[in-house]
Design an enzyme around this catalytic site. Structure first.
Site, short mmCIF file in Angstrom:
data_model
loop_
_atom_site.label_atom_id
_atom_site.label_comp_id
_atom_site.label_asym_id
_atom_site.label_seq_id
_atom_site.Cartn_x
_atom_site.Cartn_y
_atom_site.Cartn_z
N ASN A 141 -6.15 10.37 -3.21
CA ASN A 141 -7.20 9.63 -2.51
C ASN A 141 -6.53 8.73 -1.48
OD1 ASN A 141 -9.86 10.25 -3.99
ND2 ASN A 141 -8.37 9.87 -5.64
N GLU A 142 -6.50 9.21 -0.25
CA GLU A 142 -5.79 8.54 0.82
C GLU A 142 -6.64 7.41 1.41
OE1 GLU A 142 -2.80 9.06 1.11
OE2 GLU A 142 -2.22 11.16 1.24
#
Ligand code: GLP
Length: 259
Positions: free
Chosen positions: A148-149
């Site tokens: 999850n950037e």
């Protein structure tokens, strides 16, 4: 949040392994399964080595364990040397008595039109296993958890994502150059991770100090998805001195345990 600063990676990993062992044994005594969320990367390597040791030397059984891995690179088959499937089997699964059908890892070789059904199914499988009892996490230098950037929403669920350039750069060595690093991945979402009843995040070494301070002492914001952990009721951040060195709140009166 609780911070634990350990004198070494091995000691910190041992403490997390003991927590996992206790959960597994309590589950076994009550005749129920224990659901673990697992991470890849260098951070959990010593943890997995210790769990393998506990299996071999102390007879710890994984027969009542169900696992869900956080993520997988899209475009890599199971046998690719850098696939997380392979990593998990080499580091842990091949060395313990965890039944193969109780292992879940997102598919790296899915076709484009299979991804969304797969992601829905992954969420459903976690729910029907009873939810995750303990989620192990590392942290990327972008502040990612799983993949999850920056920009990942608090309510995101298992999905296809594009990797941040810094994440790809950090992975380039292992892939023999940036050009070989996949551009996409499948990851559990932030909400999937935050639904775990308990979370243990591991970060070792000075290269993590900056993002650790930003994520856990800074503002909770979607530019740093790991900061969402501040809002979880049961999180322990396991650090060594290097990774904890920029935290300003680590005074004795804080919820800090120096081991
Ligand atoms: C990868 C994984 C993450 C992991 C991160 C940190 O990007 N998808 O789940 O936490 O790397 O890796 P390391 O533990 O090697 O620093």
């Amino acid at each position: 949040m609780r911070f634990e600063i350990h004198p070494s990676v091995e000691e910190g990993s041992r403490q997390v392994a003991v927590r996992i062992r206790d959960l597994i044994q309590a589950g076994a005594a009550e005749g129920r399964n224990v659901v673990l969320g697992l991470a890849t990367g260098s951070s959990p390597l010593s943890l997995y080595a210790e769990l393998v040791r506990m299996h071999r030397e102390e007879g710890l059984s994984f027969k009542n364990v169900i696992t869900f891995n956080l993520d997988e690179y899209l475009g890599l088959g199971r046998d690719h040397p850098r696939s997380y499937w392979r990593f998990m089997h080499e580091q842990l699964f091949d060395h313990v008595d965890l039944p193969g059908e109780q292992i879940h890892i997102p598919g790296g070789d899915l076709q484009a039109d299979e991804v969304s059904d797969f992601c829905r199914g992954y969420e459903e499988a976690i729910r029907s296993a009873g939810g995750i009892d303990l989620q192990i996490l590392g942290i990327g230098r972008t502040g990612h958890i799983g993949f999850n950037e920056p920009g990942a929403g608090r309510n995101s669920r298992t999905m296809r994502v594009t990797l941040d350039p810094l994440t790809r750069q950090d992975a380039a060595g292992g892939f023999g150059g940036l050009a070989h690093v996949p551009k996409e991945a499948i990851t559990m979402g932030c909400a999937t991770i935050l639904n775990a009843r308990e979370i243990a995040l591991l970060a070792w070494g000075e290269s993590k100090a900056e993002i650790v301070a930003e994520a856990f002492e800074g503002e909770v914001k979607d530019e740093v998805p790991a900061s969402y952990l501040q809002e979880h009721a049961s999180v322990t951040i396991h650090l060594d001195e290097g990774a904890g060195k920029l935290l300003t709140a680590l005074k004795p009166e804080d919820s800090l345990a120096r081991c």
